[in-house]
Design a protein around this motif. Structure first.
Motif, PDB file in Angstrom:
ATOM      1  N   ASN A 197       0.829  -1.203   0.000  1.00 17.90           N
ATOM      2  CA  ASN A 197       0.000   0.000   0.000  1.00 17.90           C
ATOM      3  C   ASN A 197       0.866   1.256   0.000  1.00 17.90           C
ATOM      4  O   ASN A 197       0.564   2.239  -0.696  1.00 17.90           O
ATOM      5  N   TYR A 198       1.931   1.230   0.792  1.00 19.27           N
ATOM      6  CA  TYR A 198       2.810   2.397   0.863  1.00 19.27           C
ATOM      7  C   TYR A 198       3.460   2.663  -0.490  1.00 19.27           C
ATOM      8  O   TYR A 198       3.503   3.808  -0.960  1.00 19.27           O
ATOM      9  N   LEU A 199       3.983   1.614  -1.117  1.00 18.12           N
ATOM     10  CA  LEU A 199       4.643   1.813  -2.398  1.00 18.12           C
ATOM     11  C   LEU A 199       3.662   2.342  -3.438  1.00 18.12           C
ATOM     12  O   LEU A 199       4.020   3.178  -4.270  1.00 18.12           O
ATOM     13  N   TYR A 200       2.440   1.886  -3.394  1.00 22.23           N
ATOM     14  CA  TYR A 200       1.445   2.268  -4.404  1.00 22.23           C
ATOM     15  C   TYR A 200       0.919   3.676  -4.179  1.00 22.23           C
ATOM     16  O   TYR A 200       0.733   4.438  -5.140  1.00 22.23           O
ATOM     17  N   ASN A 201       0.681   4.052  -2.931  1.00 22.22           N
ATOM     18  CA  ASN A 201      -0.062   5.279  -2.640  1.00 22.22           C
ATOM     19  C   ASN A 201       0.784   6.434  -2.103  1.00 22.22           C
ATOM     20  O   ASN A 201       0.350   7.587  -2.176  1.00 22.22           O
ATOM     21  N   VAL A 202       1.969   6.147  -1.555  1.00 26.17           N
ATOM     22  CA  VAL A 202       2.717   7.180  -0.836  1.00 26.17           C
ATOM     23  C   VAL A 202       4.130   7.383  -1.372  1.00 26.17           C
ATOM     24  O   VAL A 202       4.596   8.524  -1.480  1.00 26.17           O
ATOM     25  N   ALA A 203       4.812   6.321  -1.692  1.00 24.33           N
ATOM     26  CA  ALA A 203       6.236   6.387  -2.021  1.00 24.33           C
ATOM     27  C   ALA A 203       6.499   7.301  -3.216  1.00 24.33           C
ATOM     28  O   ALA A 203       5.680   7.402  -4.135  1.00 24.33           O
ATOM     29  N   PRO A 204       7.640   7.980  -3.243  1.00 21.38           N
ATOM     30  CA  PRO A 204       8.002   8.840  -4.379  1.00 21.38           C
ATOM     31  C   PRO A 204       8.167   8.020  -5.658  1.00 21.38           C
ATOM     32  O   PRO A 204       8.544   6.847  -5.621  1.00 21.38           O
ATOM     33  N   ARG A 205       7.897   8.660  -6.782  1.00 24.73           N
ATOM     34  CA  ARG A 205       7.917   7.998  -8.084  1.00 24.73           C
ATOM     35  C   ARG A 205       9.187   8.334  -8.877  1.00 24.73           C
ATOM     36  O   ARG A 205       9.172   8.328 -10.095  1.00 24.73           O
ATOM     37  N   ASP A 206      10.288   8.580  -8.212  1.00 24.35           N
ATOM     38  CA  ASP A 206      11.506   9.023  -8.896  1.00 24.35           C
ATOM     39  C   ASP A 206      12.640   8.019  -8.824  1.00 24.35           C
ATOM     40  O   ASP A 206      13.774   8.323  -9.182  1.00 24.35           O
ATOM     41  N   GLY A 207      12.354   6.799  -8.343  1.00 23.39           N
ATOM     42  CA  GLY A 207      13.393   5.791  -8.207  1.00 23.39           C
ATOM     43  C   GLY A 207      14.061   5.778  -6.853  1.00 23.39           C
ATOM     44  O   GLY A 207      14.970   4.978  -6.626  1.00 23.39           O
ATOM     45  N   SER A 208      13.649   6.635  -5.945  1.00 25.82           N
ATOM     46  CA  SER A 208      14.266   6.671  -4.613  1.00 25.82           C
ATOM     47  C   SER A 208      13.592   5.721  -3.627  1.00 25.82           C
ATOM     48  O   SER A 208      13.956   5.690  -2.456  1.00 25.82           O
ATOM     49  N   ALA A 209      12.618   4.929  -4.096  1.00 28.85           N
ATOM     50  CA  ALA A 209      11.965   3.949  -3.235  1.00 28.85           C
ATOM     51  C   ALA A 209      11.568   2.732  -4.059  1.00 28.85           C
ATOM     52  O   ALA A 209      10.940   2.861  -5.113  1.00 28.85           O
ATOM     53  N   ILE A 210      11.978   1.564  -3.595  1.00 36.19           N
ATOM     54  CA  ILE A 210      11.526   0.305  -4.166  1.00 36.19           C
ATOM     55  C   ILE A 210      11.047  -0.569  -3.014  1.00 36.19           C
ATOM     56  O   ILE A 210      11.283  -0.252  -1.847  1.00 36.19           O
ATOM     57  N   ALA A 211      10.385  -1.652  -3.335  1.00 34.11           N
ATOM     58  CA  ALA A 211       9.913  -2.542  -2.279  1.00 34.11           C
ATOM     59  C   ALA A 211      10.041  -3.986  -2.718  1.00 34.11           C
ATOM     60  O   ALA A 211       9.887  -4.324  -3.892  1.00 34.11           O
ATOM     61  N   LEU A 212      10.339  -4.816  -1.734  1.00 32.03           N
ATOM     62  CA  LEU A 212      10.251  -6.266  -1.880  1.00 32.03           C
ATOM     63  C   LEU A 212       8.857  -6.675  -1.428  1.00 32.03           C
ATOM     64  O   LEU A 212       8.371  -6.196  -0.400  1.00 32.03           O
ATOM     65  N   PHE A 213       8.214  -7.543  -2.179  1.00 31.73           N
ATOM     66  CA  PHE A 213       6.861  -7.978  -1.860  1.00 31.73           C
ATOM     67  C   PHE A 213       6.874  -9.386  -1.284  1.00 31.73           C
ATOM     68  O   PHE A 213       7.681 -10.230  -1.697  1.00 31.73           O
ATOM     69  N   MET A 214       5.979  -9.647  -0.341  1.00 31.74           N
ATOM     70  CA  MET A 214       5.700 -11.028  -0.004  1.00 31.74           C
ATOM     71  C   MET A 214       5.035 -11.691  -1.208  1.00 31.74           C
ATOM     72  O   MET A 214       4.273 -11.053  -1.946  1.00 31.74           O
ATOM     73  N   ALA A 215       5.339 -12.957  -1.406  1.00 32.93           N
ATOM     74  CA  ALA A 215       4.947 -13.626  -2.646  1.00 32.93           C
ATOM     75  C   ALA A 215       3.450 -13.533  -2.922  1.00 32.93           C
ATOM     76  O   ALA A 215       3.032 -13.343  -4.070  1.00 32.93           O
ATOM     77  N   GLY A 216       2.631 -13.657  -1.903  1.00 33.44           N
ATOM     78  CA  GLY A 216       1.192 -13.670  -2.124  1.00 33.44           C
ATOM     79  C   GLY A 216       0.538 -12.310  -2.166  1.00 33.44           C
ATOM     80  O   GLY A 216      -0.618 -12.183  -2.598  1.00 33.44           O
ATOM     81  N   ALA A 217       1.253 -11.261  -1.743  1.00 29.34           N
ATOM     82  CA  ALA A 217       0.640  -9.939  -1.622  1.00 29.34           C
ATOM     83  C   ALA A 217       0.053  -9.399  -2.916  1.00 29.34           C
ATOM     84  O   ALA A 217      -1.037  -8.800  -2.901  1.00 29.34           O
ATOM     85  N   PRO A 218       0.704  -9.571  -4.085  1.00 29.90           N
ATOM     86  CA  PRO A 218       0.113  -9.011  -5.309  1.00 29.90           C
ATOM     87  C   PRO A 218      -1.257  -9.587  -5.662  1.00 29.90           C
ATOM     88  O   PRO A 218      -1.996  -8.991  -6.453  1.00 29.90           O
ATOM     89  N   PHE A 219      -1.616 -10.717  -5.064  1.00 34.51           N
ATOM     90  CA  PHE A 219      -2.874 -11.373  -5.408  1.00 34.51           C
ATOM     91  C   PHE A 219      -3.993 -11.112  -4.397  1.00 34.51           C
ATOM     92  O   PHE A 219      -5.108 -11.591  -4.580  1.00 34.51           O
ATOM     93  N   GLU A 220      -3.701 -10.351  -3.361  1.00 32.00           N
ATOM     94  CA  GLU A 220      -4.716 -10.105  -2.333  1.00 32.00           C
ATOM     95  C   GLU A 220      -5.947  -9.377  -2.875  1.00 32.00           C
ATOM     96  O   GLU A 220      -7.078  -9.719  -2.511  1.00 32.00           O
ATOM     97  N   PRO A 221      -5.809  -8.357  -3.747  1.00 36.19           N
ATOM     98  CA  PRO A 221      -7.033  -7.738  -4.286  1.00 36.19           C
ATOM     99  C   PRO A 221      -7.887  -8.726  -5.069  1.00 36.19           C
ATOM    100  O   PRO A 221      -9.124  -8.643  -5.052  1.00 36.19           O
ATOM    101  N   LEU A 222      -7.268  -9.663  -5.748  1.00 31.29           N
ATOM    102  CA  LEU A 222      -8.004 -10.648  -6.538  1.00 31.29           C
ATOM    103  C   LEU A 222      -8.926 -11.473  -5.660  1.00 31.29           C
ATOM    104  O   LEU A 222     -10.045 -11.813  -6.046  1.00 31.29           O
ATOM    105  N   PHE A 223      -8.458 -11.773  -4.447  1.00 32.49           N
ATOM    106  CA  PHE A 223      -9.236 -12.607  -3.536  1.00 32.49           C
ATOM    107  C   PHE A 223     -10.106 -11.795  -2.589  1.00 32.49           C
ATOM    108  O   PHE A 223     -10.595 -12.308  -1.585  1.00 32.49           O
ATOM    109  N   GLY A 224     -10.289 -10.511  -2.922  1.00 30.24           N
ATOM    110  CA  GLY A 224     -11.258  -9.710  -2.197  1.00 30.24           C
ATOM    111  C   GLY A 224     -10.776  -9.107  -0.898  1.00 30.24           C
ATOM    112  O   GLY A 224     -11.591  -8.708  -0.064  1.00 30.24           O
ATOM    113  N   ASN A 225      -9.471  -9.014  -0.694  1.00 29.71           N
ATOM    114  CA  ASN A 225      -8.943  -8.424   0.535  1.00 29.71           C
ATOM    115  C   ASN A 225      -9.061  -6.904   0.443  1.00 29.71           C
ATOM    116  O   ASN A 225      -8.336  -6.247  -0.300  1.00 29.71           O
TER     117      ASN A 225
END
Length: 349
Positions: A86-114
């Motif tokens: 959520n932080y990377l998507y909604n808050v983090a700067p878009r200039d390359g000064s922030a990246i994130a490692l994801f937990m493997a299942g996190a990208p699929f949480e919206p698909l399952f209605g979370n």
């Protein structure tokens, strides 16, 4: 019925059509990348696998980016990796000064209605995954289980730490529910190490859903001395390390049941994926992809990973995005069934 989160069906179609463009310019330098430091957000606490991979990348990636920026690891825990996403998507700067490692299942949480997941995974700029989770079913060499056919005979005693969401419980229950295996899950162990001791004592016969890399790291002699049999692997494709071990997915003969399991297995395919926020300039994205690709082949990086016993199996940003887009394009009724089956397996019913 599960809500599809923030996902726009038109965005899915556009992502599928435009995937070829994801790698465009990957070999070009990013003239606009000027960050003196890059925050590397890690979705877990200090210690453990995700933290190890996040800090491993932070130690080496700066050498492969323009200006050799300082890489600053920052642990951002919560909600199974959703807080960091959520932080990377909604808050983090878009200039390359922030990246994130994801937990493997996190990208699929919206698909399952979370509803906690306030992001569209199709809009992240996926960079690389440094590991593929290879889950396996192992059985003690003195147990009666030798092939997947034995999963259907009598009761097959396996151990688990319990807690519902443990992979060593969920995958066994999914196979019980989808294909009729006869795993009897003995819970209450404090972790996989405790289950492995129980296997040595003969209390249980095996583990279903443990990671191959974990087995190598914690019990290398079990493989070397053939103390256990790797009876099945659980994934979308066979691991090149164990290409002849049967695939659990092949036990499911019902086409829809197989697709349901494939939807769920997509959660583990890219085990350590990194991303930049949406709307990051394309040349910055290209530079990070190029930098990660070079890092993953670097002898110093690989030596460091080897010291950590961290397996490096890469997938490109294009490959990550393609799997996410394909999974989100699954028929709604199959996604709903997958959601129900996962909740049943996690709830132990």
């Amino acid at each position: 019925m599960p809500r599809r989160g923030m996902i726009d069906r038109n965005a899915i179609a556009a992502a599928l059509v435009g995937l070829v463009a994801l790698g465009a310019g990957a070999g070009e330098a990013a003239a606009e990348f000027k960050a003196a430091s890059v925050s590397v957000y890690i979705p877990s606490g200090i210690g453990g696998g995700y933290d190890a991979y996040g800090r491993l990348a932070a130690r080496h990636l700066g050498r492969f980016l323009p200006g050799n920026p300082a890489m600053v690891p920052k642990n951002m825990t919560g909600a199974g990796g959703i807080v960091a996403a959520n932080y990377l998507y909604n808050v983090a700067p878009r200039d390359g000064s922030a990246i994130a490692l994801f937990m493997a299942g996190a990208p699929f949480e919206p698909l399952f209605g979370n509803t906690q997941a306030k992001f569209d995974p199709l809009k992240f700029n996926w960079l690389i995954s440094l590991n593929r989770l290879v889950n396996i079913a192992i059985f003690w060499h003195e147990s009666p289980v030798r092939t997947p056919a034995d999963f259907f005979k009598d009761q097959v005693l396996i151990g688990s730490s319990g807690g519902g969401d443990s992979s060593t419980e969920v995958y066994a229950r999914l196979l019980n529910n989808l294909v009729g295996t006869r795993f009897k899950i003995i819970t209450g162990y404090t972790g996989n190490g405790d289950v492995m001791l129980a296997m040595e004592r003969g209390e249980v016969w095996g583990l279903v859903g443990t990671e191959l890399s974990s087995l190598r790291a914690t019990r290398p002699d079990w493989i070397r001395d053939r103390k256990v049999r790797i009876v099945a692997q659980i994934g979308l494709i066979n691991s090149p390390d164990i290409p002849d071990v049967p695939q659990g997915l092949d036990l499911i003969k019902d086409p829809d049941g197989r697709k349901v399991f494939e939807i769920l297995l997509a959660r583990q395919e890219n085990g350590r994926p990194f991303a930049l926020p949406p709307e990051t300039p394309p040349d910055v994205v290209a530079t990070f992809r190029q930098g990660f690709a070079a890092m993953a082949k670097d002898p110093a990086f690989l030596a460091d990973a080897n010291n950590l016993r961290a397996d490096i199996v890469t997938a490109s940003g294009k490959e990550i995005a393609a799997l996410i887009a394909k999974t989100y394009a699954s028929p709604r009724e199959l996604v709903e069934r997958a959601t129900i089956e996962f909740k049943k397996a996690a709830g132990g019913r």
